[in-house]
Design a protein around this motif. Structure first.
Motif, PDB file in Angstrom:
ATOM      1  N   PRO A 124      20.498  52.800   7.503  1.00 36.04           N
ATOM      2  CA  PRO A 124      21.390  51.643   7.472  1.00 36.04           C
ATOM      3  C   PRO A 124      21.427  50.972   8.845  1.00 36.04           C
ATOM      4  O   PRO A 124      21.357  51.638   9.869  1.00 36.04           O
ATOM      5  N   ARG A 125      21.515  49.671   8.858  1.00 34.01           N
ATOM      6  CA  ARG A 125      21.520  48.921  10.109  1.00 34.01           C
ATOM      7  C   ARG A 125      22.912  48.807  10.707  1.00 34.01           C
ATOM      8  O   ARG A 125      23.061  48.452  11.853  1.00 34.01           O
ATOM      9  N   ARG A 126      23.915  49.090   9.930  1.00 33.72           N
ATOM     10  CA  ARG A 126      25.287  48.962  10.420  1.00 33.72           C
ATOM     11  C   ARG A 126      26.100  50.090   9.832  1.00 33.72           C
ATOM     12  O   ARG A 126      25.837  50.553   8.728  1.00 33.72           O
ATOM     13  N   GLY A 127      27.075  50.567  10.590  1.00 31.53           N
ATOM     14  CA  GLY A 127      27.905  51.638  10.074  1.00 31.53           C
ATOM     15  C   GLY A 127      29.061  51.966  10.995  1.00 31.53           C
ATOM     16  O   GLY A 127      29.234  51.359  12.055  1.00 31.53           O
ATOM     17  N   HIS A 128      29.847  52.924  10.567  1.00 34.41           N
ATOM     18  CA  HIS A 128      31.011  53.380  11.312  1.00 34.41           C
ATOM     19  C   HIS A 128      30.961  54.908  11.345  1.00 34.41           C
ATOM     20  O   HIS A 128      30.724  55.533  10.304  1.00 34.41           O
ATOM     21  N   LEU A 129      31.148  55.480  12.498  1.00 30.29           N
ATOM     22  CA  LEU A 129      31.156  56.932  12.639  1.00 30.29           C
ATOM     23  C   LEU A 129      32.463  57.389  13.258  1.00 30.29           C
ATOM     24  O   LEU A 129      32.833  56.935  14.340  1.00 30.29           O
ATOM     25  N   GLN A 130      33.135  58.284  12.575  1.00 33.50           N
ATOM     26  CA  GLN A 130      34.306  58.920  13.149  1.00 33.50           C
ATOM     27  C   GLN A 130      33.834  59.967  14.162  1.00 33.50           C
ATOM     28  O   GLN A 130      32.651  60.308  14.220  1.00 33.50           O
ATOM     29  N   VAL A 131      34.743  60.497  14.946  1.00 30.69           N
ATOM     30  CA  VAL A 131      34.408  61.532  15.919  1.00 30.69           C
ATOM     31  C   VAL A 131      33.775  62.721  15.172  1.00 30.69           C
ATOM     32  O   VAL A 131      34.268  63.144  14.122  1.00 30.69           O
ATOM     33  N   ASN A 132      32.663  63.209  15.682  1.00 32.61           N
ATOM     34  CA  ASN A 132      31.881  64.322  15.131  1.00 32.61           C
ATOM     35  C   ASN A 132      31.192  64.016  13.806  1.00 32.61           C
ATOM     36  O   ASN A 132      30.587  64.903  13.215  1.00 32.61           O
ATOM     37  N   GLU A 133      31.273  62.799  13.329  1.00 32.50           N
ATOM     38  CA  GLU A 133      30.556  62.413  12.120  1.00 32.50           C
ATOM     39  C   GLU A 133      29.128  62.053  12.492  1.00 32.50           C
ATOM     40  O   GLU A 133      28.855  61.572  13.591  1.00 32.50           O
ATOM     41  N   GLU A 134      28.194  62.278  11.566  1.00 32.39           N
ATOM     42  CA  GLU A 134      26.800  61.918  11.831  1.00 32.39           C
ATOM     43  C   GLU A 134      26.176  61.214  10.632  1.00 32.39           C
ATOM     44  O   GLU A 134      26.661  61.320   9.504  1.00 32.39           O
ATOM     45  N   VAL A 135      25.138  60.489  10.921  1.00 37.05           N
ATOM     46  CA  VAL A 135      24.402  59.771   9.897  1.00 37.05           C
ATOM     47  C   VAL A 135      22.916  59.955  10.174  1.00 37.05           C
ATOM     48  O   VAL A 135      22.499  60.161  11.293  1.00 37.05           O
TER      49      VAL A 135
END
Length: 120
Positions: free
Chosen positions: A109-120
């Motif tokens: 994905p070209r755009r996203g949101h990550l919370q602390v300790n989250e990964e993609v």
């Protein structure tokens, strides 16, 4: 792909120039003139070959959530008018246009949101 450079860039604090650019205080639409560029090189293959696939896992190891946006060259530029003479473009510009117009390079994905300790 230089993973050491990429990790170093992603872990470092923003520079004063990067902060100003992020706030739109710097008059520059080309991110590569402000941000550090990490090059990804793909092998040249004959037409019809299976695509090359590079998988990156990104983890937010910081203390704040983050939003990301991966940009392609010319994302912020207007499309040239039909009358623009292709012969006036250099070979690098013609190659880049060919890659972008034919979607020979896809990043998702070209755009996203990550919370602390989250990964993609």
């Amino acid at each position: 792909l230089d993973f050491i450079l990429l990790n170093s860039e992603l872990c470092s604090d923003l520079t004063e120039t990067e902060i100003a650019w992020n706030k739109a205080e710097v008059d520059e639409t080309d991110p590569s003139k402000v941000l550090r560029v990490v090059k990804v090189r793909f092998a040249v293959k004959p037409e019809g070959s299976k695509p090359s696939i590079v998988v990156l896992r990104v983890k937010n190891t910081g203390v704040l959530p983050l939003d990301y946006l991966l940009k392609y060259p010319r994302d912020d530029e207007d499309e040239p008018e039909n009358w623009v003479d292709k012969d006036l473009q250099g070979i690098d510009e013609q190659t880049l246009n060919l890659i972008l117009e034919n979607k020979l390079f896809i990043c998702e994905p070209r755009r996203g949101h990550l919370q602390v300790n989250e990964e993609v």
